[in-house]
Design a protein around this motif. Structure first.
Motif, PDB file in Angstrom:
ATOM      1  N   ARG A 187      25.504  46.657  73.059  1.00 11.12           N
ATOM      2  CA  ARG A 187      24.810  46.749  74.348  1.00 11.12           C
ATOM      3  C   ARG A 187      23.461  46.062  74.229  1.00 11.12           C
ATOM      4  N   GLU A 228      24.056  47.151  80.515  1.00 12.97           N
ATOM      5  CA  GLU A 228      23.981  48.615  80.576  1.00 12.97           C
ATOM      6  C   GLU A 228      25.311  49.232  80.998  1.00 12.97           C
ATOM      7  N   GLY A 280      28.285  48.007  80.367  1.00 10.90           N
ATOM      8  CA  GLY A 280      29.383  47.616  79.500  1.00 10.90           C
ATOM      9  C   GLY A 280      30.026  46.299  79.878  1.00 10.90           C
ATOM     10  N   HIS A 301      20.507  46.102  76.275  1.00 15.72           N
ATOM     11  CA  HIS A 301      19.740  46.667  77.374  1.00 15.72           C
ATOM     12  C   HIS A 301      18.420  47.174  76.833  1.00 15.72           C
TER      13      HIS A 301
END
Length: 538
Positions: free
Chosen positions: A336, A296, A298, A338
């Motif tokens: 990403r 989340e 990076g 997440h």
């Protein structure tokens, strides 16, 4: 030997010759490789370091490699045998206790030991930490129906499968050192050796310099820091393992690996391992470097840190097929990993599947659904989006799918959980995802005067359409109300609907939501919001 491809029209094999999807571009490299080497079988490999719990990045490598394998089989009309080896480096030394496992103090006492000699911290079900993590990896790969062979580093070293290659590496020891030393810092260079002896004193994997190299005898001599004594040991039979870059090269050479992909952070390692394979007298495999998965914030996801999503977490909220789609898209772009990527992946998956069966063979080979399912694409009847179901869960206050089916059955006449099991499964995922990940973040706001007037107008106009499930007509009605109340841009009107009625900044096509939730229910929702009761409910 891999399982046969699903029954495909011969046109698929013809279309494969000009297919542009990235798995076909990779597979073409293998076709060219075989023309040079004359091999009659292709070995694909994926590597796994079982120092922490399996994560989605590991799965992604297997999924993507299988996509390339499928493309290769189409290009070669399935006439060349292929194998996929999932190789676990479970003889690696245990360097750090992961933060997401139990029994931390006990685990710390085994630092330095091979992973297959570290006790299972979870239970007594498995003989070691390495075995426990291997089992978790295999269970998931089996659940996704991958066709693969599992291989254990401990088994290959101790059984003698690597003996010939280890003796070969010993014979070119100086060449390997010449490749590796320039890549290391001065302190590391002083102690470096491609061979890591297993201590005869305490069983640790030792990173120590070599005192002597006896290629003819097949032995090395080193000083064990545990007692300061000098030891001579064979490099065969599991008495040593290799440093990971030489180890990677050792596998490629010993097994004749033709294809292995790796993360972008390993580009230099791939180059070094490839040079070592050449020094051994072998051919480095084909492959490409994919971009990293980020959490989340990076940051690169890590098994030891436990950041990002685990396999089990994704499967709590979505089916494996959506995960396969996520892995297919843009493998050379950072992604990403997440929770908030799940709904989009689910809806994109069903969108691709719904279009697949009306396409030509050439179009299907460019459709991600083909690669996700390795050619055997299902045809589920799912006219509802995951995003729509999430909002239905919210407004209906659903704690289970029973409540949702009251709305779904009215929208899809005669539909039940038995007649539409895919929708039932999707509804179950939506209930869990909403209550765990969306509900805690919902923030309703009061409408502005302009928004209040527009929402009241919408409620009034909906009264004439009681019982309608015409999503397109209802969507047009919402559009017209927004225009009549001078929302510019019009997306501000939909933003107001989502924030005031649903407590979020984005949402589904609102006409589809009204059709599913019900006109009367939507009018009541608007009345509740305008009365300020949604704000009080927070």
């Amino acid at each position: 030997m891999s399982a046969p491809l699903p029954a495909l029209d011969p046109a698929f094999f013809d279309a494969a010759q000009t297919a542009r999807a990235w798995p076909f571009e990779e597979a073409k490299k293998l076709v060219a490789r075989l023309e040079k080497t004359g091999k009659t079988e292709v070995l694909f490999e994926t590597g796994y370091g079982p120092s922490g719990l399996p994560h989605i990045g590991t799965f992604g490598e297997v999924a993507r490699t299988t996509m390339v394998r499928t493309a290769f089989r189409l290009l070669t009309r399935d006439e060349i045998p292929t194998r996929l080896l999932a190789f676990s480096d479970d003889m690696d030394g245990f360097r750090k206790v992961p933060g997401n496992v139990p029994n931390q103090e006990m685990m710390a006492s085994f630092l330095g030991k091979p992973l297959t000699r570290v006790p299972d911290p979870f239970s007594n079900e498995y003989p070691s930490f390495g075995a426990a993590n291997n089992a978790r990896l295999r269970a998931f790969l089996d659940g996704f129906n991958f066709n693969y062979e599992f291989a254990s580093s401990t088994d290959y070293y101790t059984s003698g499968k690597f003996d010939e290659a280890l003796l070969r590496m010993l014979s070119v020891y100086d060449a390997v050192m010449d490749i590796m030393l320039p890549s290391l810092g001065p302190d590391r260079r002083a102690t470096y050796s491609p061979f890591l002896p297993i201590s005869k004193v305490n069983g640790n994997v030792l990173q120590v310099p070599m005192v002597e190299i006896n290629a003819k005898a097949g032995t090395i001599v080193y000083i064990d820091p545990a007692d300061g004594e000098k030891y001579e040991t064979a490099v065969t039979g599991g008495a040593v393992k290799c440093q990971w870059k030489p180890d990677w090269a050792l596998r490629w050479f010993a097994l004749g690996v033709d294809y292995e992909m790796a993360g972008k952070d390993l580009i230099d390692s791939v180059k070094l391992a490839s040079r070592i394979v050449t020094a051994l007298g072998g051919n480095p495999p084909e492959g490409f470097n994919y971009e990293l998965f980020l959490d989340e914030g990076g940051q690169k996801i890590s098994k030891s840190k436990g950041n990002g999503l685990t396999i089990d977490e994704w499967l709590t909220y979505a089916a494996p097929s959506s995960l396969g789609l996520y892995m297919f898209g843009k493998p050379r772009a950072a992604k990403r990993l997440h929770f908030d990527v799940i709904p989009r992946a689910v809806d994109d998956y069903y969108s691709f599947v719904s279009s697949y069966h009306a396409q030509t063979p050439a179009e299907r080979l460019e459709n991600p659904a083909f690669h996700v399912h390795f050619g055997a694409v299902p045809n589920p009847d799912v006219p509802l989006s995951f995003a729509l179901l999430l909002n239905l869960v919210s407004t209906a206050n659903a704690e289970d799918t029973t409540v949702l089916w009251g709305f779904i059955s009215r929208y899809l006449k005669g539909a039940t959980a038995k007649t539409h099991p895919e929708i039932d499964s999707l509804a179950g995922y939506a209930v869990r995802y909403f209550n765990d990940k969306v509900k805690p973040t919902k923030i309703y706001r009061a409408p502005t005067d302009q928004e209040r007037a527009a929402l009241q107008d919408l409620a009034d106009q909906l009264a004439a359409h009681e019982g309608s499930t015409d999503a397109e007509m209802l969507q047009n009605l919402v559009f017209e109300v927004g225009k009549a109340h001078n929302f510019d841009p019009l997306r501000a009107w939909f933003g107001a609907i989502y924030e005031v009625l649903l407590g979020q900044t984005q949402g589904p096509r609102f006409g589809s939501f009204i059709a599913l939730y019900g006109v009367a229910e939507t009018r009541k929702l608007i009345d509740t919001a305008l009365a300020g009761k949604l704000l009080k409910a927070e």
